[in-house]
Design a protein around this motif. Sequence first.
Motif, PDB file in Angstrom:
ATOM      1  N   SER A  94      11.886  38.713 -27.469  1.00  0.00           N
ATOM      2  CA  SER A  94      12.394  37.926 -26.340  1.00  0.00           C
ATOM      3  C   SER A  94      11.821  38.422 -25.016  1.00  0.00           C
ATOM      4  O   SER A  94      11.599  37.632 -24.089  1.00  0.00           O
ATOM      5  CB  SER A  94      13.926  37.989 -26.294  1.00  0.00           C
ATOM      6  N   ALA A  95      11.598  39.727 -24.897  1.00  0.00           N
ATOM      7  CA  ALA A  95      11.093  40.276 -23.640  1.00  0.00           C
ATOM      8  C   ALA A  95       9.746  39.667 -23.272  1.00  0.00           C
ATOM      9  O   ALA A  95       9.451  39.445 -22.096  1.00  0.00           O
ATOM     10  CB  ALA A  95      10.984  41.794 -23.740  1.00  0.00           C
ATOM     11  N   SER A  96       8.905  39.384 -24.272  1.00  0.00           N
ATOM     12  CA  SER A  96       7.593  38.807 -23.976  1.00  0.00           C
ATOM     13  C   SER A  96       7.715  37.406 -23.392  1.00  0.00           C
ATOM     14  O   SER A  96       6.868  36.981 -22.598  1.00  0.00           O
ATOM     15  CB  SER A  96       6.723  38.796 -25.232  1.00  0.00           C
ATOM     16  N   ARG A 136      19.444  44.709 -27.030  1.00  0.00           N
ATOM     17  CA  ARG A 136      17.988  44.710 -27.164  1.00  0.00           C
ATOM     18  C   ARG A 136      17.357  44.178 -25.894  1.00  0.00           C
ATOM     19  O   ARG A 136      18.007  43.485 -25.108  1.00  0.00           O
ATOM     20  CB  ARG A 136      17.547  43.818 -28.336  1.00  0.00           C
ATOM     21  N   PRO A 137      16.083  44.455 -25.663  1.00  0.00           N
ATOM     22  CA  PRO A 137      15.399  43.887 -24.503  1.00  0.00           C
ATOM     23  C   PRO A 137      15.450  42.358 -24.534  1.00  0.00           C
ATOM     24  O   PRO A 137      15.266  41.739 -25.586  1.00  0.00           O
ATOM     25  CB  PRO A 137      13.964  44.400 -24.658  1.00  0.00           C
ATOM     26  N   THR A 138      15.714  41.770 -23.381  1.00  0.00           N
ATOM     27  CA  THR A 138      15.944  40.336 -23.273  1.00  0.00           C
ATOM     28  C   THR A 138      14.853  39.650 -22.454  1.00  0.00           C
ATOM     29  O   THR A 138      13.956  40.292 -21.898  1.00  0.00           O
ATOM     30  CB  THR A 138      17.294  40.076 -22.587  1.00  0.00           C
ATOM     31  N   VAL A 139      14.961  38.330 -22.364  1.00  0.00           N
ATOM     32  CA  VAL A 139      14.065  37.550 -21.506  1.00  0.00           C
ATOM     33  C   VAL A 139      14.147  38.053 -20.066  1.00  0.00           C
ATOM     34  O   VAL A 139      13.119  38.212 -19.385  1.00  0.00           O
ATOM     35  CB  VAL A 139      14.421  36.057 -21.588  1.00  0.00           C
ATOM     36  N   ALA A 140      15.365  38.320 -19.600  1.00  0.00           N
ATOM     37  CA  ALA A 140      15.539  38.808 -18.227  1.00  0.00           C
ATOM     38  C   ALA A 140      14.854  40.157 -18.028  1.00  0.00           C
ATOM     39  O   ALA A 140      14.264  40.416 -16.972  1.00  0.00           O
ATOM     40  CB  ALA A 140      17.029  38.918 -17.898  1.00  0.00           C
TER      41      ALA A 140
END
Length: 338
Positions: A94-96, A136-140
Amino acid sequence: MSGQVGSNGMRPGRANCKPMAGVAQIDGVYAASVTNEEAGTGCTVIVCPKGATGAVDVRGGAPASRETDLLRPEETVDVLHAVVLSGGSAFGLSASCGVAEELERRGIGVDVGVGRVPIVSSACLFDLACGASDVRPTVADGARVAALALDGPREALSCGNHGAGTGCTVGKFLGPERAMKAGLGEHVERAGELVCGAVAAVNALGNVVDPESGAPVAGALAEDGHTVASDADAIAAVAAAAPWLRSNTTISCVVTNARLTKAQATKVAQMSADAYAHAIRPTHTTNDGDTVFVMATGEVEAPVDAVGMLAVRALEGAIVRGAREARSAYGFTAARDL
């Protein structure tokens, strides 16, 4: 680590990792991390707004990745704008998306007539056993780390328990109770005008060793709890199907100022993977998702083999540094405390 804490606990991190310079010393390259120490996860981004020649080499048997097929030499897109290294297992992809959205907002990407599409590749590692498994790392977080990379000071990345290395562990072939803490590493090598830098999040099934001496740095603890288990112990444990399978991945990005075609960059990625074999034992197993990205900015003419050799040294240094600079956390002992 300085920086404003985000709504989900992620916070930016840019502390200088002296005496080594970082990949952001290369013209046109930017890098940053966001870290959630409490949850034991984070993400790291390397951005080239003007676009770099990209490539990837995937040798592990259990990767979690985005836009790797696009980097094959036979595919038509020949530019890469960012590489995201993330925790969170497959959820961390999602982070990407957030990185891509932030780059689009800034007009960075391939012109497709109706807008620009940033080419963002990513690989994730399994850190769900550290901290909080449901964070977990998110879009934001991806949008935040991209903005930090582009707007913040161009310093070296914080190493150890930062970014994608926050929840990294190594030496898991004897089970979680014998594993050790590792983390994010960064290292740069120069040969005249040619520069190769590497960023690695070290989360391997195997032990990390010093490629120069062969001495263990971090890995599965021996029964005495004060030394690292031997290669023979690793072979026996893997043969017996030890626990923590498919929970391992070392993910890396090599950045160089060399001028390379996609095919040449692919060869550099393949050569760079030798650093894993030199510094991690065992590596490229069916239970690792080992991945190496390459970004070449095209500033310096250099023989492909020379670039590959220098990239191996840079990645070796990044892997070892990721283990040496980690701090004990989440119940895992770090090398500095042995």
